[in-house]
Each structure stands twice: as structure tokens, then as C-alpha cells.
Write an enzyme that holds these catalytic residues in place. Structure first.
Site, PDB file in Angstrom:
ATOM      1  N   LEU A  69      38.601  48.742  46.979  1.00  0.00           N
ATOM      2  CA  LEU A  69      37.488  48.818  46.030  1.00  0.00           C
ATOM      3  C   LEU A  69      36.198  48.306  46.671  1.00  0.00           C
ATOM      4  O   LEU A  69      35.115  48.816  46.419  1.00  0.00           O
ATOM      5  CB  LEU A  69      37.850  47.932  44.836  1.00  0.00           C
ATOM      6  CG  LEU A  69      37.434  48.312  43.418  1.00  0.00           C
ATOM      7  CD1 LEU A  69      37.684  49.773  43.118  1.00  0.00           C
ATOM      8  CD2 LEU A  69      38.198  47.426  42.429  1.00  0.00           C
TER       9      LEU A  69
ATOM     10  N   HIS B  49      57.084  40.297  50.737  1.00  0.00           N
ATOM     11  CA  HIS B  49      56.927  39.034  49.999  1.00  0.00           C
ATOM     12  C   HIS B  49      57.965  38.879  48.894  1.00  0.00           C
ATOM     13  O   HIS B  49      57.772  38.101  47.957  1.00  0.00           O
ATOM     14  CB  HIS B  49      55.504  38.918  49.429  1.00  0.00           C
ATOM     15  CG  HIS B  49      54.468  38.613  50.475  1.00  0.00           C
ATOM     16  ND1 HIS B  49      53.118  38.566  50.225  1.00  0.00           N
ATOM     17  CD2 HIS B  49      54.603  38.321  51.800  1.00  0.00           C
ATOM     18  CE1 HIS B  49      52.466  38.270  51.349  1.00  0.00           C
ATOM     19  NE2 HIS B  49      53.348  38.127  52.314  1.00  0.00           N
TER      20      HIS B  49
ATOM     21  N   ARG C 105      53.927  37.325  35.046  1.00  0.00           N
ATOM     22  CA  ARG C 105      53.814  38.442  35.985  1.00  0.00           C
ATOM     23  C   ARG C 105      54.961  39.434  35.805  1.00  0.00           C
ATOM     24  O   ARG C 105      54.786  40.645  35.942  1.00  0.00           O
ATOM     25  CB  ARG C 105      53.749  37.931  37.439  1.00  0.00           C
ATOM     26  CG  ARG C 105      52.498  37.090  37.715  1.00  0.00           C
ATOM     27  CD  ARG C 105      52.300  36.804  39.190  1.00  0.00           C
ATOM     28  NE  ARG C 105      51.812  37.963  39.924  1.00  0.00           N
ATOM     29  CZ  ARG C 105      50.522  38.253  40.102  1.00  0.00           C
ATOM     30  NH1 ARG C 105      49.588  37.475  39.629  1.00  0.00           N
ATOM     31  NH2 ARG C 105      50.169  39.329  40.777  1.00  0.00           N
TER      32      ARG C 105
END
Ligand code: OAD
Length: 294
Positions: free
Chosen positions: A267, A150, A74
Site C-alpha cells: 500500500l 511464523h 485474532r
């Protein structure tokens, strides 16, 4: 679920212009167009593992090698990525002198669940492309109006409770042993195993280090500040989040209960729609800049 949220952009603009305390709650969909995988849906599988199950202290205890490889992957994705027009629109809206071209005398705070740092990099890009705004962008008022609840992918934190040293580290790879492991994809390819001593170590005490993100079961950052913002917000913009992870998933509902408006940009239909006064289905990188008038 409210019967039919509006998709009327000019009605949203009116709501935005009459709001005095706006918050935005962002999730992985905001960064999808930049090439950073989401947690659920198409992007939710890493190798053969469910990405959500790797974001836990238990997964790290069971295999720091695997979880570090997941976060290394990531990190590499985020390092290769560029902020997209959705990040840039929110970043511009965070700068008072730009925001005032749309709405006067209103505050704005971005609460993001994303750990990729792209929203903050969007702010830096604004300062670079508009040097006259550089001082304003670097002010604590603007920098602190972006809350990464986070944690941060590029923080590396000591696992020893006695030490707890935290550093911001953009190295690629974060340690030599992780180099290339981001390219192991196939389900049946043997998983590289990295010995703990070769994983990132604390610069201060030498203990095993971990990614500086908030895992399931851990306390998100800025909770008191966010609760205060949510209590007083009159508009909540929800962007690219499945609205399944609390406490972030509850902020729009709280704003709605306090009489504020909720606008969802996603979306697809999501759990966040239930409280939506406005719903803009489509890629946030297209709909959001339009909606914010930027
Ligand atoms: P999810 O992966 O759960 O949801 C991403 C959302 O973005 C979905 O609702 C998609 O429909 C939407 N989406 C995808 N591409 C989009 C685009 N281009 N424009 C608009 N929307 C788009 O990600 P989060 O909701 O962020 O926590 O997940 C919340 C938390 O769960 C994460 O912060 C992470 C995760 O496990 C921890 O690791 C603690």
C-alpha cells in the site's frame, strides 16, 4: 535504495515469465483486505497494547490471560474472514497446471509470515470451485509449497517441554472462558482476567497450552528449506509486509544480491523497497492478481 523501481506491469510480466524459481514473501498486508489487523500502523494497537509486544514469550509469562485474549481476538477475526483476491492469486499460482498458463517450467513457493491460515484456505477454495484440480491441490507438492514460517494461529501447543503436544483446533472460542472477550475494546474498560486453569489446556497432559505461533525470540519454521529456496530464487515477490522482521525481511535482499529480481507490492513505501526492481503501490488484492495474470 535503488533509484527508481519500475511500476511497469508488462515489464514485470516479462520478468515473471522468464523466471524459473520464484518465491513470494508475504506479510499482514496480504490479509488486511480480509479484515485481519496488521501488526504495525493502523491495525497495530489491540486494546491499549502494542500488538508486537504481546507476541513474545515474556508477555505470555507475565499474563497468559492477556496474551490468550489477544490471540483469541485474532482467531475470531481470522475465522470470520475470507481469503481475498490476493490470497487467491498466490494460491492459484501455487498450482502447477494453473501456473503453466502464465509461465512454463517454473517453481513457486509462498513464504508467509501470516498465521491466519487464509492462504491455505484459498487453496481449499480453488479445489472446491475446480473439482478437476482437487487432487493436484491436495498433493504434498502443492501443500508444501506454502510455508507458514511464523506458525499457525489455529495450532494449540502444550507449554510443558516434556509433552509439547500440538493440535490443530478451529474451535470458536478456543475455550469457554475466552468467549466474548474479543468484544472488549475500550481503553478504560476493565480488562477481563481469566484464571490459568480456565485457559486452553493440553489435551494430553493438562498443562497450560499456548498459541502455536512463533513469537519474537523464537525460531521461525522451515528455515533451512527457506534458505535453500532464497539462495536459488531468481524472482522474489514481496507482498504486504513492512519488511522489518528478520529473517523474512532479508530474503529480497539476498535474492537481489544473487542477481535475481525483486518486486514489491505494498500500500505504501516500506523498508523492502530498497532492493525493488518493481514497485506496485496500492492494495495487493488488486495489484497482485493483475500482475500474476490470474
Ligand atoms: P506489518 O503490520 O508490519 O506490515 C504490514 C504491511 O502491509 C505494511 O507495510 C502496510 O503498508 C502493508 N499493507 C497494509 N494493507 C495492505 C494492502 N491492502 N495491500 C498491500 N499492502 C498492505 O506486518 P508484517 O510485515 O507481516 O511476527 O509483520 C511481520 C511480523 O511482525 C509478523 O509476522 C509478526 C509481527 O510482529 C510475529 O508475531 C513473530
Amino acid at each position: 535504495m535503488s533509484s527508481s523501481p519500475s511500476d511497469d506491469m508488462s515489464a514485470f510480466t516479462s520478468a515473471l515469465k522468464s523466471s524459473k524459481r520464484t518465491i513470494a514473501v508475504a506479510g499482514a498486508g496480504l490479509s488486511a483486505a480480509s479484515g485481519v489487523p496488521t501488526f504495525r500502523g493502523a491495525g497495530g494497537l489491540w486494546r491499549k497494547y502494542d500488538a508486537i509486544k504481546l507476541a513474545t514469550p515474556e508477555a505470555f509469562r507475565a499474563s497468559p490471560s492477556r496474551v490468550w485474549q489477544f490471540y483469541h481476538y485474532r482467531r475470531e477475526k481470522a475465522l470470520a474472514a475470507q481469503p481475498n483476491p490476493g490470497h487467491l492469486a498466490l494460491a492459484k499460482f501455487s498450482v502447477p497446471s494453473i501456473r503453466e498458463t502464465v509461465v512454463l517450467g517454473a517453481s513457486f513457493t509462498l513464504i508467509t509470515q501470516n498465521v491466519d491460515g487464509l492462504s491455505r484456505r484459498a487453496l481449499t477454495q480453488i479445489a472446491e470451485t475446480h473439482p478437476e484440480l482437487a487432487d493436484e491441490v491436495s498433493s504434498s507438492a502443492v501443500q508444501n509449497s506454502m510455508l507458514e514460517m511464523h506458525g499457525r494461529l489455529f495450532d494449540v501447543v502444550c507449554t510443558s517441554a516434556r509433552c509439547g503436544h500440538r493440535e490443530f483446533n478451529l474451535h470458536s472460542p478456543v475455550c469457554p472462558a475466552l468467549a466474548g472477550t474479543e468484544n472488549v475494546f475500550a481503553r478504560d474498560e476493565p480488562e477481563p482476567h481469566i484464571d490459568e486453569k480456565d485457559l486452553p489446556r493440553c489435551k494430553n497432559c493438562g498443562s497450560l497450552a499456548r498459541p502455536g505461533v512463533v513469537w519474537f525470540g523464537e525460531m521461525p519454521w522451515f528455515l533451512d528449506e527457506i534458505d535453500g529456496l532464497v539462495d536459488h530464487a531468481d524472482l522474489c515477490i514481496v507482498v504486504g509486509t513492512s519488511s522489518t522482521v528478520y529473517p523474512a525481511a532479508g530474503y529480497a535482499h539476498a535474492v537481489k544480491m544473487n542477481g535475481g529480481n525483486v518486486a514489491v507490492f505494498n500500500l505504501d513505501r516500506s523498508d523492502g523497497d530498497g532492493d525493488a526492481d518493481f514497485l506496485f503501490l496500492g492494495p495487493a488484492e488488486t495489484t497482485l492478481p493483475k500482475a500474476l495474470g490470474l
